[in-house]
Design a protein around this motif. Structure first.
Motif, PDB file in Angstrom:
ATOM      1  N   SER A   4       0.836  -1.202   0.000  1.00  0.00           N
ATOM      2  CA  SER A   4       0.000   0.000   0.000  1.00  0.00           C
ATOM      3  C   SER A   4       0.868   1.249   0.000  1.00  0.00           C
ATOM      4  O   SER A   4       2.031   1.232   0.420  1.00  0.00           O
ATOM      5  CB  SER A   4      -0.934   0.015   1.212  1.00  0.00           C
ATOM      6  N   GLU A  46      -3.351   0.673  -3.517  1.00  0.00           N
ATOM      7  CA  GLU A  46      -3.024  -0.639  -2.954  1.00  0.00           C
ATOM      8  C   GLU A  46      -2.938  -1.674  -4.060  1.00  0.00           C
ATOM      9  O   GLU A  46      -3.814  -1.756  -4.925  1.00  0.00           O
ATOM     10  CB  GLU A  46      -4.072  -1.061  -1.930  1.00  0.00           C
ATOM     11  N   LEU A  47      -1.868  -2.465  -4.033  1.00  0.00           N
ATOM     12  CA  LEU A  47      -1.653  -3.564  -4.969  1.00  0.00           C
ATOM     13  C   LEU A  47      -1.619  -4.859  -4.163  1.00  0.00           C
ATOM     14  O   LEU A  47      -0.912  -4.941  -3.162  1.00  0.00           O
ATOM     15  CB  LEU A  47      -0.339  -3.376  -5.728  1.00  0.00           C
ATOM     16  N   SER A  71      -2.037  -9.410  -4.140  1.00  0.00           N
ATOM     17  CA  SER A  71      -2.029 -10.693  -4.840  1.00  0.00           C
ATOM     18  C   SER A  71      -2.547 -11.771  -3.898  1.00  0.00           C
ATOM     19  O   SER A  71      -2.140 -11.834  -2.734  1.00  0.00           O
ATOM     20  CB  SER A  71      -0.608 -11.047  -5.299  1.00  0.00           C
ATOM     21  N   LEU A  88      -4.898 -10.706  -9.004  1.00  0.00           N
ATOM     22  CA  LEU A  88      -4.155  -9.466  -8.812  1.00  0.00           C
ATOM     23  C   LEU A  88      -5.143  -8.307  -8.798  1.00  0.00           C
ATOM     24  O   LEU A  88      -6.022  -8.244  -9.668  1.00  0.00           O
ATOM     25  CB  LEU A  88      -3.131  -9.263  -9.923  1.00  0.00           C
ATOM     26  N   SER A  89      -4.997  -7.406  -7.853  1.00  0.00           N
ATOM     27  CA  SER A  89      -5.933  -6.289  -7.763  1.00  0.00           C
ATOM     28  C   SER A  89      -5.187  -4.986  -7.515  1.00  0.00           C
ATOM     29  O   SER A  89      -4.191  -4.946  -6.782  1.00  0.00           O
ATOM     30  CB  SER A  89      -6.950  -6.516  -6.645  1.00  0.00           C
ATOM     31  N   LEU A  90      -5.679  -3.935  -8.158  1.00  0.00           N
ATOM     32  CA  LEU A  90      -5.190  -2.578  -7.945  1.00  0.00           C
ATOM     33  C   LEU A  90      -6.374  -1.737  -7.484  1.00  0.00           C
ATOM     34  O   LEU A  90      -7.400  -1.670  -8.166  1.00  0.00           O
ATOM     35  CB  LEU A  90      -4.608  -2.001  -9.236  1.00  0.00           C
ATOM     36  N   THR A  91      -6.234  -1.113  -6.324  1.00  0.00           N
ATOM     37  CA  THR A  91      -7.323  -0.317  -5.750  1.00  0.00           C
ATOM     38  C   THR A  91      -6.857   1.116  -5.536  1.00  0.00           C
ATOM     39  O   THR A  91      -5.791   1.347  -4.954  1.00  0.00           O
ATOM     40  CB  THR A  91      -7.787  -0.911  -4.405  1.00  0.00           C
ATOM     41  N   SER A 150     -11.456  -0.051  -8.477  1.00  0.00           N
ATOM     42  CA  SER A 150     -10.602  -1.230  -8.474  1.00  0.00           C
ATOM     43  C   SER A 150     -10.519  -1.853  -9.860  1.00  0.00           C
ATOM     44  O   SER A 150     -11.459  -1.792 -10.650  1.00  0.00           O
ATOM     45  CB  SER A 150     -11.128  -2.272  -7.472  1.00  0.00           C
TER      46      SER A 150
END
Length: 244
Positions: free
Chosen positions: A172, A178-179, A181, A201-204, A214
């Motif tokens: 973060s 925030e990235l 996995s 995988l997420s990017l918020t 997101s």
């Protein structure tokens, strides 16, 4: 909204874990997402989807409930019919260790899955925590019951025991980025060549105190899918999440 889909496998792993840096804020949190699409003309499509999440965080206990569903019709043909419920309780009995108990019900009629019910538990251990990163490892087992369409051929029909392990990593930034996995591995304990693997995988990005944007990419592999279905599932979805 960005949406990219590839061929779907039959029994997907639904990720309900919430990667984050630092302990969760105490108290109750509710989040919801509602979407819909209406197309007329060259393409006819009507779809609605929604998700509801509720969480309670105490000093040692964390209780989570997730409910979601989707219904889509194109040219009078049902192309999506999904429902999902998950309840989870985590007890941090001795830092950095915690126990986990959960039950889940999943339906995806368009992919021949009438019911997938499971319940189990295990241990979680936080591997590390810094001001900007965190990692957690979970290991456990679960019982799984699958009810399929009458004409579906699948070695996973009926009841079977499965392992359930996962690795969560999160990074973060103070600007609200925030990235994360999350990796799952679920082998059948009575047939180790039958396994499922999932990577998310997420990017918020924090838009405001109660609103996030997101982008989530998912890759799932089922070593023995229902006959006629692909062994992998690839998707990229972008959207807004409201929490309060």
């Amino acid at each position: 909204m960005l949406l990219l889909l590839a061929s779907l496998s039959q029994a997907a792993i639904v990720n309900v874990l919430q990667p984050q840096v630092g302990p969760p804020d105490p108290g109750r949190t509710v989040s919801m997402k509602v979407g819909g699409t209406l197309l007329e003309g060259n393409e006819q499509r009507l779809s609605v989807n929604g998700a509801l999440g509720a969480q309670f965080v105490g000093q040692e206990h964390r209780v989570l409930l997730r409910v979601s569903g989707e219904r889509a019709v194109a040219f009078d043909t049902v192309i999506a019919d999904k429902a999902f419920v998950h309840a989870r309780e985590t007890w941090a009995f001795s830092d950095p260790w915690a126990t986990v108990l959960f039950v889940q019900s999943d339906r995806n009629a368009f992919r021949d899955l009438q019911l997938r019910a499971l319940g189990g538990g295990g241990l979680e251990r936080r591997l590390f925590r810094t001001d900007w990163s965190e990692g957690t490892l979970g290991v456990g087992a679960m019982g799984e019951y699958q009810l399929l369409d009458a004409d579906a051929v699948d070695s996973d029909a009926g009841w079977h025991p499965r392992g359930n392990s996962y690795l969560i990593l999160a990074i973060s930034h103070e600007d609200g980025v925030e990235l994360a996995s999350t990796t799952f591995y679920q082998p059948r304990l009575d047939a180790w060549s039958n396994w499922r693997l999932a990577e998310e995988l997420s990017l918020t990005l924090e838009v405001s105190e109660h609103l996030d944007w997101s982008v989530v990419g998912k890759l799932q592999v089922d070593s023995q899918p229902v006959q006629g279905n692909e062994s992998y599932d690839l998707s990229v979805v972008s959207g807004l999440v409201l929490s309060f």
